[in-house]
Design an enzyme around this catalytic site. Structure first.
Site, mmCIF file in Angstrom:
data_model
loop_
_atom_site.group_PDB
_atom_site.id
_atom_site.type_symbol
_atom_site.label_atom_id
_atom_site.label_comp_id
_atom_site.label_asym_id
_atom_site.label_seq_id
_atom_site.Cartn_x
_atom_site.Cartn_y
_atom_site.Cartn_z
ATOM 1 N N ARG A 167 1.129 -1.128 -0.119
ATOM 2 C CA ARG A 167 -0.289 0.027 0.102
ATOM 3 C C ARG A 167 0.971 1.354 0.090
ATOM 4 N NH1 ARG A 167 -1.904 -3.660 3.862
ATOM 5 N NH2 ARG A 167 -4.006 -4.453 3.600
ATOM 6 N N LYS A 192 -1.891 -2.981 7.902
ATOM 7 C CA LYS A 192 -3.027 -2.595 8.784
ATOM 8 C C LYS A 192 -2.920 -3.283 9.947
ATOM 9 C CE LYS A 192 -6.229 -1.342 5.028
ATOM 10 N NZ LYS A 192 -7.528 -1.406 4.523
ATOM 11 N N HIS A 259 -2.389 2.982 -5.844
ATOM 12 C CA HIS A 259 -3.216 1.726 -5.532
ATOM 13 C C HIS A 259 -3.471 0.681 -6.541
ATOM 14 C CE1 HIS A 259 -4.877 -0.497 -1.699
ATOM 15 N NE2 HIS A 259 -5.781 -0.722 -2.596
ATOM 16 N N ARG A 262 -0.978 -1.835 -6.820
ATOM 17 C CA ARG A 262 -0.994 -3.042 -5.683
ATOM 18 C C ARG A 262 -1.966 -4.052 -6.270
ATOM 19 N NH1 ARG A 262 -1.155 -4.725 -0.222
ATOM 20 N NH2 ARG A 262 -3.154 -5.298 0.591
ATOM 21 N N HIS A 285 -3.303 -9.529 3.498
ATOM 22 C CA HIS A 285 -4.803 -9.475 3.804
ATOM 23 C C HIS A 285 -5.285 -10.642 4.935
ATOM 24 C CE1 HIS A 285 -5.853 -8.676 -0.635
ATOM 25 N NE2 HIS A 285 -5.553 -7.522 0.047
ATOM 26 N N TYR A 294 -9.714 -10.802 -6.700
ATOM 27 C CA TYR A 294 -8.938 -10.748 -7.738
ATOM 28 C C TYR A 294 -9.496 -11.879 -8.899
ATOM 29 C CZ TYR A 294 -6.155 -7.414 -5.348
ATOM 30 O OH TYR A 294 -6.096 -6.305 -4.694
#
Length: 317
Positions: A167, A192, A259, A262, A285, A294
């Site tokens: 990110r 995150k 982004h 990514r 993730h 995806y």
């Protein structure tokens, strides 16, 4: 205790204990501040914790309806039904999070937020760049830089984004020391929620980073890896503007953002045969369902899987 004091404590808790992203914290703080302002007018006085404990489901729905009506005013920027649904979903999420905190820290029990319905939303599919555009982005963006130093920095940054799937915030939070903390060909990234992951570095990424490190104005171990003209950490807006200027010259859509690189990283890995679990680990993730988006965005991949897996796929109709 006043509700505004609880709001301040909650945002501190989100930041330092939950380690939520700054954008999430600010968005939630803004939503609850709007709610408290509405309830102050609704109840006719400054809101206390006792007042929050007495709010009914009808009170909460009244605030959500007020925000929806406000977003539809002619003086405001036009929004789609899906955008309004996403805003409402975030409002509901913020309310639930705030009241969970109040129950945890202030023993305030109010079931109303948990009874709010979350609107259905269209699932947003990733919009990656094509392989040719993704490969051309680092050099094209660096060619537009105003100085040779900025060109090396931009080339390293965008090569890193496409080569690792980071990110933009993760890349810009790196320090010089992070290049060697995890070994020569690996990078330790804090994502995150403060979760760490190891990301392998391709030779092209290592070469671009080393070239930038040589030109770095102050390559001390604790210095930002990517810095601005004054030596401070590079602002995301600078990187976004650089890519925006490049995509306009290339005639690419507005979805071609940092982004999107990514998304391109994950999509092109999947097209090359990488399995979802590996991509999940590389992307950081928390849930495999996020990575599965995806596969939904790539019809060719779905058809290939179908042809290889179904026993009748090779039979002519």
């Amino acid at each position: 205790m006043m509700a505004l004091d609880a709001l301040r404590d909650w945002t501190e808790w989100l930041t330092h204990e939950k380690r939520s992203s700054p954008r999430t914290v600010e968005a939630y703080r803004h939503d609850i501040l709007l709610a408290l302002t509405f309830f102050q007018q609704h109840l006719g006085g400054e809101v206390t914790l006792a007042d929050l404990g007495k709010l009914s489901l009808a009170d909460l729905r009244a605030w959500l309806a007020h925000e929806t009506a406000r977003s539809e005013k002619p003086t405001r920027r036009a929004t789609s039904a899906d955008s309004r649904a996403r805003s409402r979903a975030r409002h509901v999420s913020a309310l639930r999070s705030f009241f969970r905190y109040l129950a945890l820290r202030h023993d305030l029990s109010n079931p109303a937020p948990s009874l709010l319905a979350t609107p259905r939303m269209k699932k947003r599919l990733p919009r990656p760049l094509g392989q040719e555009a993704a490969l051309a982005a680092p050099e094209g963006i660096s060619d537009d830089a105003e100085t040779s130093q900025a060109a090396l920095r931009d080339h390293a940054l965008f090569t890193l984004l496409y080569g690792t799937g980071l990110r933009i915030g993760e890349a810009l939070s790196l320090d010089i020391r992070d290049l060697t903390n995890a070994g020569q060909n690996m990078l330790r990234v804090v994502g995150k929620g403060g979760k760490e992951r190891l990301v392998p570095l391709l030779p092209a990424v290592i070469e671009a980073l080393e070239s930038w490190k040589v030109a770095h104005p102050s390559p001390a171990p604790d210095a930002p890896l990517f810095c601005g003209v004054r030596g401070g950490r590079l602002n995301p807006g600078v990187a976004q503007r650089a890519m925006r200027n490049w995509r306009k010259g290339e005639g690419l859509p507005d979805s071609a953002t940092p982004h999107a690189l990514r998304h391109s990283f994950a999509t092109h890995l999947m097209e090359g045969g990488a399995d979802l679990r590996t991509i999940q680990e590389l992307m950081g993730h928390a849930s495999l369902s996020t990575t599965q988006a995806y596969t939904l965005a790539d019809e060719k991949h779905l058809l290939d899987v179908w042809r290889k897996a179904h026993p009748r796929a090779d039979q002519e109709s």
